[in-house]
Design an enzyme around this catalytic site. Structure first.
Site, PDB file in Angstrom:
ATOM      1  N   HIS A  32       0.945  -1.178  -0.070  1.00  0.00           N
ATOM      2  CA  HIS A  32      -0.075   0.040  -0.230  1.00  0.00           C
ATOM      3  C   HIS A  32       0.949   1.432  -0.083  1.00  0.00           C
ATOM      4  O   HIS A  32       2.036   1.035   0.506  1.00  0.00           O
ATOM      5  CB  HIS A  32      -0.922   0.212   1.100  1.00  0.00           C
ATOM      6  N   GLU A  78      -4.117   1.957  -7.870  1.00  0.00           N
ATOM      7  CA  GLU A  78      -4.619   3.116  -7.262  1.00  0.00           C
ATOM      8  C   GLU A  78      -3.663   4.373  -7.247  1.00  0.00           C
ATOM      9  O   GLU A  78      -2.567   4.229  -6.862  1.00  0.00           O
ATOM     10  CB  GLU A  78      -5.195   2.927  -5.837  1.00  0.00           C
TER      11      GLU A  78
END
Length: 235
Positions: free
Chosen positions: A98, A146
């Site tokens: 992430h 993302e």
């Protein structure tokens, strides 16, 4: 790639990060469990590591993933997150790389291999097309694409989503079994609907749900929109 893991499109990911823990995280997980079953949309839920065991034990339908895992073997490693411990706690997968917990490509590769060896699925984040293609070579189960500038801050414009079809094609040329989740900037059911209409098979949200006036209602709005968009596109 952990070959025994299956998730059907459309699917959704909820990442509580460090916003929720304990009882509040459990209540959101239970609501996600209900909504997943009602709409037939698989939901990946990534709680704090210490909450995995309770959430896994008290839900039936959601896919509980750890927020992170280290690649170390059993033995020394104070403060590390061990693959075997994650699995025994009840998780079925892990989130890696992430934007708030970045890894090198070499470390991602080691962690994916460790997860595969103990029977944990892998969901790996990529913030550029180039990174997504490099990660695809490592054969995770899911790639989460993302743009980091949109994480936690807002709405994706349609112009920011135009890349998704080509990204999906590129990843599937490398390995057609890899699922692709397009996230960041998802703040409403309309965002979800638009993204699925454009060809996404999955998306997810953190702040769009958790910071909503009614998180449970927002979660249901998003999952309902996903179901409707997918059914319309594939009818």
């Amino acid at each position: 790639m952990y070959m025994n893991y299956e998730i059907t499109a459309p699917f959704f990911e909820i990442g509580p990060k460090a916003y929720l823990y304990g009882e509040k995280a459990l209540q959101l997980a239970k609501e996600a469990d209900r909504i997943s079953h009602q709409y037939g949309v698989p939901i990946i839920f990534t709680p704090q590591t210490v909450d995995i065991q309770r959430i896994a034990a008290e839900t039936e339908h959601i896919h509980v993933f750890a927020q992170h895992m280290d690649s170390l073997e059993i033995g020394r490693g104070v403060g590390s997150v061990l693959a075997e411990a994650i699995k025994e706690a009840g998780a079925i997968g892990i989130l890696l790389n992430h934007a708030e917990k970045r890894l090198t490509l070499a470390e991602m590769n080691k962690a994916i291999q460790r997860a595969d060896s103990v029977g944990l699925a892998t969901l790996v984040c990529a913030d550029t097309t180039e990174e997504a293609m490099a990660i695809a070579q490592l054969e995770p189960n899911i790639i989460l694409a993302e743009p980091p500038e949109l994480i936690g801050v807002g709405h994706q414009g349609m112009q920011n989503r135009s890349y998704l079809v080509e990204l999906n094609k590129g990843i599937h040329v490398i390995n057609p079994r890899i699922r692709v989740l397009h996230g960041a900037g998802i703040s409403s059911g309309k965002d979800v609907y638009d993204l699925v209409t454009l060809g996404a098979e999955a998306t997810g949200s953190t702040s769009g749900i958790i910071k909503a006036d009614d998180p449970f209602a927002m979660l249901e709005e998003m999952i309902k929109a996903m179901r409707e968009a997918w059914d319309k596109a594939h009818s």
